[in-house]
Enzyme design. Structure first.
Site, PDB file in Angstrom:
ATOM      1  N   PRO A  15       0.839  -1.200   0.000  1.00  0.00           N
ATOM      2  CA  PRO A  15       0.000   0.000   0.000  1.00  0.00           C
ATOM      3  C   PRO A  15       0.872   1.248   0.000  1.00  0.00           C
ATOM      4  CG  PRO A  15       0.071  -0.975   2.190  1.00  0.00           C
ATOM      5  CD  PRO A  15       0.786  -1.926   1.278  1.00  0.00           C
ATOM      6  N   SER A 261       7.679   4.902   9.144  1.00  0.00           N
ATOM      7  CA  SER A 261       7.753   3.883   8.104  1.00  0.00           C
ATOM      8  C   SER A 261       6.451   3.096   7.998  1.00  0.00           C
ATOM      9  CB  SER A 261       8.908   2.924   8.401  1.00  0.00           C
ATOM     10  OG  SER A 261       8.518   2.004   9.389  1.00  0.00           O
ATOM     11  N   LYS A 262       6.353   2.326   6.929  1.00  0.00           N
ATOM     12  CA  LYS A 262       5.180   1.480   6.718  1.00  0.00           C
ATOM     13  C   LYS A 262       4.973   0.565   7.914  1.00  0.00           C
ATOM     14  CE  LYS A 262       5.019   1.131   1.705  1.00  0.00           C
ATOM     15  NZ  LYS A 262       4.824   0.283   0.543  1.00  0.00           N
ATOM     16  N   ARG A 263       6.083   0.127   8.467  1.00  0.00           N
ATOM     17  CA  ARG A 263       5.990  -0.821   9.583  1.00  0.00           C
ATOM     18  C   ARG A 263       5.423  -0.184  10.846  1.00  0.00           C
ATOM     19  NH1 ARG A 263      10.453  -1.743   7.096  1.00  0.00           N
ATOM     20  NH2 ARG A 263      11.611  -0.363   8.467  1.00  0.00           N
ATOM     21  N   ASP A 264       5.408   1.152  10.882  1.00  0.00           N
ATOM     22  CA  ASP A 264       4.881   1.793  12.088  1.00  0.00           C
ATOM     23  C   ASP A 264       3.376   1.587  12.244  1.00  0.00           C
ATOM     24  OD1 ASP A 264       7.229   2.665  13.171  1.00  0.00           O
ATOM     25  OD2 ASP A 264       7.290   4.463  11.941  1.00  0.00           O
TER      26      ASP A 264
END
Ligand code: GLU
Length: 502
Positions: A15, A261-264
């Site tokens: 995404p 980041s996306k991982r957040d």
């Protein structure tokens, strides 16, 4: 001057992160301000990182944000295809061309061989790079004899095409946001331009497409700044005029340190994606601003100011205002710290300026509101009463739930405070009087006032238990306003129920 053409070139590897949306937004604003085109190009040459649904997600997210591309895989355009995986023939032509110059060579080293060299370097505490220094000792067309190269090619030995980084040159680089910088080519490695399956890597496909698609300005994330030297040299190699470059600083975590980041994901209690995204492999859902209840206008307004400020420090700006006022010179060089409070503040502001009819459309999309089947007239009144304190449309429902359903219970604390031994008698008599009264807030207000006068009790003696009966606790707008919306039948039923229950 050539027409301004700016592209947003995401890779469909998942995404779109809000940092990516902001890049697309600045691309769009810059292009539109100068009467130019906004192009969407899908950079999908790395098939190993392809994520299903990502391209559709990108398009839908841009559309939700109001960033409609002039050209894209969906909208077509004169410079298509707009998906790199469909441009192989174009790349093949330029692969052959660059190999005729002194800027590229072919290399036969297998991944295993390169791993072995890497390990050998590591054992000496050094880091291996395939560069001007090491290339002479590796397996490529620069180090091997012409006969050996021919032999390997005749045997169909797999090879990659690498960029031949010039030696000892100082590159002068210009960035529209960061200004001038210089880099020594000896610090840059010989990047792979074409993989052994014949597909170009990001670097080569990117500059070919920017050239072919007549891109005038490349506005992209800071993470690509280290590639600028290589890209400028690729333009030089192909003898093409390079576009102008601008690299945007990162969006930082709320504490101000480190890239968001996306991982957040939901770690900080706010989404990092514009819309929900379901990972088809794991089934896990990442939250999005759209589903959280943000208006696209608020989201865009907030993102625009995350790294850029207009001249007059105005905060509420429509897309049209943003286009008019956008200025790359005012884009901040430092990273922008994300703030959930600020994002919510923007949504609250938009909830106040939107028309009641527009809010009605959003409200009527909530399942509980659909279920309640309240007529539009009542919903509009509820909006009028509740919007001021709401951040999201869904708050209008949650804070005003008593409009939609009768109290399931009476809050204990409120009962203690509001319900006295005289309450039931006072309300029962009021309930009889209400039968003859027109249910309109002003009339009700007057009626309640004269009722307490006749009864010779303080206003609170009536209003508190009445509110408790209607709402179930001691919150909400003015009681007569609540009564008007509930209507006679519902108001009387709730009063009767409270008198029996309490
Ligand atoms: N495909 C690259 C990305 O996803 C594009 C970088 C660029 O804009 O040049 O970030």
């Amino acid at each position: 001057m050539n027409k301004v053409r700016v592209r947003f070139a995401p890779s469909p590897t998942g995404p779109l992160h809000i940092g990516g949306v902001r890049t697309a937004l600045y691309d769009y604003l810059f292009a539109k301000k100068l009467g130019g085109d906004f192009v969407l190009r899908i950079e999908d040459t790395d098939t190993t990182r392809y994520v299903e649904g990502a391209e559709e997600y990108i398009l839908e997210a841009l559309e939700w944000c109001g960033l409609i591309p002039d050209e894209s895989p969906k909208h077509g355009g004169p410079y298509g295809p707009y998906r790199q995986s469909e441009r192989r023939e174009i790349y093949d032509k330029y692969t052959a061309e660059i190999l005729k110059t002194d800027y590229a060579y072919i290399a036969f080293d297998t991944p295993e061989e390169l791993d072995a060299v890497r390990t050998e370097y590591e054992s000496r505490g050094e880091v291996f790079a395939y560069d001007y220094f090491t290339r002479t000792r590796l397996k490529n067309s620069l180090s091997l004899s012409a006969e050996k190269v021919k032999e390997l090619l005749d045997q169909n030995t797999p090879y990659v095409v690498r960029f031949k980084m010039p030696v000892d040159r100082i590159l002068q680089l210009e960035d529209l946001i960061r200004g001038h910088s210089a880099v020594n080519t000896n610090t840059l490695d010989d990047k792979v331009l074409v993989k052994n399956d014949g597909m170009p890597t990001y670097h080569f496909a990117n500059i070919i497409d920017d050239h072919e698609m007549k891109i005038s300005h490349v506005i992209r994330g800071e993470e690509w700044l280290p590639s600028l030297g290589l890209h400028m040299l690729l333009y030089e190699a192909m003898q093409w005029e390079a576009p102008k470059f601008a690299h945007l600083s990162l969006i930082l975590k709320p504490e101000g340190k480190g890239k968001l980041s996306k991982r957040d994901g939901d770690k900080f209690g706010f989404p990092v994606f514009p819309m929900n995204f379901t990972d088809t492999q794991t089934g896990s859902v990442s939250k999005g601003y759209r589903e959280e209840g943000y208006f696209p206008e608020a989201f865009i307004n907030f993102l625009a100011l995350l790294g850029w400020s207009p001249a007059d420090d105005k905060e509420i700006l429509s897309m049209e205002d943003l286009v008019n006022e956008f200025d790359l010179n005012k884009v901040h060089k430092a990273g922008a710290r994300f703030s959930k409070e600020k994002a919510e503040w923007f949504n609250h502001q938009y909830l106040q300026i939107k028309s009641e009819l527009e809010i009605l459309t959003y409200l009527k999309a909530l399942p509980q509101v659909i279920e309640s089947a309240l007529p539009d007239g009542k919903l509009l009144k509820i909006i009028g009463l509740m919007r001021e304190r709401a951040t999201f449309v869904k708050d209008i429902y949650h804070d005003g739930q008593f409009f939609f359903e009768k109290p399931k219970e009476y809050q204990e604390k409120a009962v203690k405070k509001a319900w006295t031994e005289t309450s039931a008698a006072l309300l029962t008599e009021l309930n009889q009087n209400l039968d003859a009264i027109e249910f309109e807030a002003e009339t009700l207000r007057e009626a309640l006032k004269s009722y307490v006068e006749i009864k010779e009790v303080g206003m609170g003696k009536l209003m508190m238990p009445l509110r408790l009966a209607l709402v179930g606790e001691l919150k909400g707008p003015d009681v007569p306003d609540i009564m008007e919306i509930l209507g006679k039948e519902q108001t009387r039923a709730r009063i009767e129920h409270a008198c029996r229950a309490l």
